[in-house]
Design a protein around this motif. Structure first.
Motif, PDB file in Angstrom:
ATOM      1  N   GLU A  74       0.862  -1.192   0.000  1.00 51.73           N
ATOM      2  CA  GLU A  74       0.000   0.000   0.000  1.00 51.73           C
ATOM      3  C   GLU A  74       0.898   1.242   0.000  1.00 51.73           C
ATOM      4  O   GLU A  74       1.365   1.673   1.043  1.00 51.73           O
ATOM      5  CB  GLU A  74      -0.886  -0.054   1.258  1.00 51.73           C
ATOM      6  N   CYS A  75       1.134   1.811  -1.183  1.00 48.31           N
ATOM      7  CA  CYS A  75       1.973   3.010  -1.263  1.00 48.31           C
ATOM      8  C   CYS A  75       1.176   4.209  -0.737  1.00 48.31           C
ATOM      9  O   CYS A  75       0.027   4.393  -1.127  1.00 48.31           O
ATOM     10  CB  CYS A  75       2.406   3.247  -2.707  1.00 48.31           C
ATOM     11  N   PRO A  76       1.779   5.003   0.140  1.00 49.71           N
ATOM     12  CA  PRO A  76       1.040   6.136   0.711  1.00 49.71           C
ATOM     13  C   PRO A  76       0.569   7.122  -0.366  1.00 49.71           C
ATOM     14  O   PRO A  76      -0.429   7.814  -0.177  1.00 49.71           O
ATOM     15  CB  PRO A  76       2.053   6.809   1.635  1.00 49.71           C
TER      16      PRO A  76
ATOM     17  N   GLN B  80      11.444   0.559  -2.928  1.00 48.13           N
ATOM     18  CA  GLN B  80      11.206   1.757  -3.721  1.00 48.13           C
ATOM     19  C   GLN B  80      10.065   1.485  -4.696  1.00 48.13           C
ATOM     20  O   GLN B  80      10.013   0.417  -5.317  1.00 48.13           O
ATOM     21  CB  GLN B  80      12.454   2.173  -4.503  1.00 48.13           C
ATOM     22  N   HIS B  81       9.167   2.445  -4.820  1.00 46.17           N
ATOM     23  CA  HIS B  81       8.073   2.276  -5.776  1.00 46.17           C
ATOM     24  C   HIS B  81       8.585   2.670  -7.170  1.00 46.17           C
ATOM     25  O   HIS B  81       8.193   3.682  -7.748  1.00 46.17           O
ATOM     26  CB  HIS B  81       6.865   3.138  -5.365  1.00 46.17           C
ATOM     27  N   THR B  82       9.466   1.779  -7.688  1.00 44.54           N
ATOM     28  CA  THR B  82      10.210   2.082  -8.920  1.00 44.54           C
ATOM     29  C   THR B  82       9.318   2.404 -10.106  1.00 44.54           C
ATOM     30  O   THR B  82       9.599   3.290 -10.890  1.00 44.54           O
ATOM     31  CB  THR B  82      11.085   0.862  -9.307  1.00 44.54           C
TER      32      THR B  82
ATOM     33  N   GLY C 284       6.284   3.460 -10.028  1.00 46.18           N
ATOM     34  CA  GLY C 284       5.167   4.304  -9.618  1.00 46.18           C
ATOM     35  C   GLY C 284       5.706   5.676  -9.304  1.00 46.18           C
ATOM     36  O   GLY C 284       6.381   6.283 -10.144  1.00 46.18           O
ATOM     37  N   CYS C 285       5.480   6.131  -8.082  1.00 45.69           N
ATOM     38  CA  CYS C 285       5.890   7.497  -7.718  1.00 45.69           C
ATOM     39  C   CYS C 285       7.376   7.594  -7.397  1.00 45.69           C
ATOM     40  O   CYS C 285       7.884   8.672  -7.143  1.00 45.69           O
ATOM     41  CB  CYS C 285       5.070   7.963  -6.531  1.00 45.69           C
ATOM     42  N   ARG C 286       8.065   6.470  -7.359  1.00 41.10           N
ATOM     43  CA  ARG C 286       9.504   6.389  -7.085  1.00 41.10           C
ATOM     44  C   ARG C 286       9.899   6.752  -5.654  1.00 41.10           C
ATOM     45  O   ARG C 286      11.081   6.933  -5.371  1.00 41.10           O
ATOM     46  CB  ARG C 286      10.330   7.203  -8.092  1.00 41.10           C
TER      47      ARG C 286
HETATM   48 ZN   LIG Z   1       3.899   5.157  -5.120  1.00 40.32          ZN
END
Ligand SMILES: [Zn+2]
Ligand SMILES: Cc1cc2nc3c(=O)[nH]c(=O)nc-3n(C[C@H](O)[C@H](O)[C@H](O)COP(=O)(O)OP(=O)(O)OC[C@H]3O[C@@H](n4cnc5c(N)ncnc54)[C@H](O)[C@@H]3O)c2cc1C
Lengths: 426, 94
Positions: free
Chosen positions: B5-7, B56-58, B60-62
């Motif tokens: 779950e990315c913030p 790291q959300h590579t 996505g938003c990084r």
């Molecule tokens: Zn993200």
């Protein structure tokens, strides 16, 4: 107490054909653990079992036990894709793996157990002229260490391995390959059973369902191991627990290690008629894939580790997809073949992709770990040199740099040049 | 498949993220002695069970995230941004 084990021979096979196979004995004993041993090896995988065998055979030592928390060969020993090769390049590694390959060549006879080692060739494919140049460099280095190596052109490959994707418009057209003809595959279960049987015959106690749960350490010495089958004390203790090394290390209060546990998956398809004689490795553009066909006909293959730390002995879907994509791009004829099973094992990834075989901060504790995704081929030499280390209390010249302190000395043994990130050595 | 779950981006498949390293690792000062660098670069606790780690959300938003996960069951307990003080950090460097 010694068990009379029937030898495997043409005569015994014939004889048992006439007496309804009733003449075979149990293959090894199932002893109760004693309270004291000279040497206790923790971990009944290939490395632990081979070490016990060579301690008994090469050094004539008695009073040795191998303790295994599950059943022997239930760890990575029975989960790997069984590839055996010696195409390593760095000093220490290349002599070690070449010695291992030589031991493989005579292993069935030595153990009187058919490990089904089949030297069917190991083919690493290359896709650009410069990649083939770097393969030629490896070829030269291998030949200097006395290993065999050949370079095969695309034309020769097309003749020898007809089912690969030779399409001119393939995303990565095949350009040539590095071949090790003495390399191949073996039957992993047979290797575990063969070493167990041979070690047992020389008096080693193989104790299954015996988990080390605590380590009684007094300063620089370990006095005893607590197990679910009682306390066992030993003069020397050797760890060969692959993916569980850090757990045992923490039990002995030794701090952190340059090792991380990751999982590696393997796959097998439904059985097919003979399709692929060799082990073929495909690695380009981020793909990493290796495939062979087992004697039962299933195609056995695998790819990268799962890219994140894990102790779960089950794989995750992204790698299933990656591996399936590689399979189809390399051998389009597999498109409709069904996957039968897939599983995973916990591999002990090290910071430079090479193993550790060394003494430790504890005087009577010896370490064998860090086999990454490639310790199957190493099993015979691992047992050989680890036994030598334990018996003589010093590493042999070949493995003297495979210690835990090498990073402090700046002496990395990093075959792929990937740097200190364990997951990059998959 | 593991989902994180990315913030910023919400729940996404693990294949969008890359695993970093154990979350307790902090890099020492540049002039720190070699031993503390050795510890940070080469040594790992390799926890069996619950640990804090970075991802790291590579794709996505990084952003870099701190994820609390069980390394045996893969259950995720919490996800938060690794650099909560990024505004302060930027002020410091400019
Ligand atoms: Zn993200
Ligand atoms: C999917 C996969 C594919 C692979 N493919 C290849 C390949 O093609 N070629 C190759 O060379 N290598 C390959 N490998 C690597 C190779 O299998 C391993 O490096 C090697 O088997 C490790 O040594 P081992 O057999 O001694 O380990 P293991 O069989 O894992 O033995 C360790 C044993 O220690 C036991 N143990 C752990 N903790 C305790 C405790 N507290 N008390 C008692 N016992 C304990 C475990 O139960 C286990 O049986 C592969 C690995 C995997 C997972």
């Amino acid at each position: 107490m010694a068990l009379q084990v029937t030898r495997f021979s043409a005569w015994n096979v014939l004889k048992n054909g006439f007496i309804g196979q009733s003449g075979w004995s149990r293959q090894w004993r199932d002893p109760e653990p004693k309270s004291k041993y000279d040497i206790v090896i923790v971990g009944g995988g290939l490395h632990g079992l081979a070490t016990a065998y060579y301690l008994a055979k090469n050094f004539n030592l008695k009073n040795i036990a191998v303790v295994e928390k599950g059943w022997i060969g239930g760890g990575n020993a029975g989960r790997n894709t069984t590839i055996v090769r010696s195409n390593y390049m760095l000093k220490g590694n290349r002599e070690f793996y070449e010695h291992s390959l030589k031991l493989w060549e005579n292993l069935s006879h030595d153990l009187n157990y058919n490990v089904m080692f089949s030297q069917s060739s190991h083919i690493t494919l290359y896709h650009t002229p410069s990649a083939l140049d770097s393969a030629a460099r490896r070829y030269n280095i291998m030949r200097q260490t006395g290993s065999d190596a050949e370079i095969w052109s695309r034309t020769k490959l097309e003749k020898k391995i007809p089912h690969l994707n030779y399409a001119k418009n393939a995303r990565f057209p095949i350009y040539g390959s590095l071949v090790q003809k003495r390399a191949g595959t073996a039957r992993h279960d047979a290797v575990a059973w063969g070493y167990a049987r041979a070690a047992d015959k020389l008096g080693v106690d193989i104790i299954q369902k015996c988990e080390v749960t605590a380590i009684d350490r007094k300063g620089q010495k370990i006095n005893s191991l607590q197990t679910n089958r009682g306390k066992i004390s030993a003069k020397k203790i050797a760890l060969a627990v692959a993916g569980n090394t850090s757990r045992l290390w923490h039990l002995a209060n030794l701090g952190n290690l340059p090792i991380e546990s990751h999982k590696l998956q393997a796959f097998v398809t439904e059985p097919l008629k003979p399709l692929l004689d060799q082990v073929v490795v495909f690695g380009v553009g981020g793909a990493h894939f290796y495939i062979s066909q087992s004697d039962k006909g299933g195609l056995v293959f695998g790819g990268d580790i799962d890219w994140y730390k894990s102790y779960a002995q089950r794989g995750n879907l992204p790698i299933v997809q990656d591996v399936a994509e590689s399979a189809i791009s390399l051998m389009p004829c597999l498109g409709r073949v069904k996957l039968l099973r897939h599983w995973s094992g916990i591999v002990d990834m090290s910071m430079d992709g090479s193993f550790f075989m060394c003494k430790t901060p504890i005087d009577n504790l010896y370490l064998n770990a860090g086999w990454n995704y490639g310790g199957f081929k190493a099993s015979p030499a691992s047992g050989w040199y680890f036994a030598d280390l334990i018996a003589n209390d010093r590493p042999s010249e070949i493995i003297k740099n495979h210690d835990l302190e090498r990073f402090k000395r700046g002496h990395y043994i990093d075959e792929s040049g990937a740097g200190p990130d364990t997951k990059l050595h998959g | 498949m593991i989902q994180i779950e990315c913030p910023f981006c919400g729940k996404r498949d693990q294949s969008e993220f890359s695993y970093g390293r154990e979350g307790q690792i902090t890099f020492p000062a540049l002039n720190a002695d070699e031993n503390s660098w050795y510890d940070a670069v080469f040594l790992r606790k390799n926890t069996y069970g619950r640990q804090i780690e970075t991802w790291q959300h590579t794709h996505g938003c990084r952003s870099w995230l701190l994820v609390e996960r069980d390394t045996v069951t893969h259950k995720i307990f919490s996800v938060k941004l690794a650099h909560t003080d990024w505004q302060k950090q930027i002020k410091k460097t400019t």
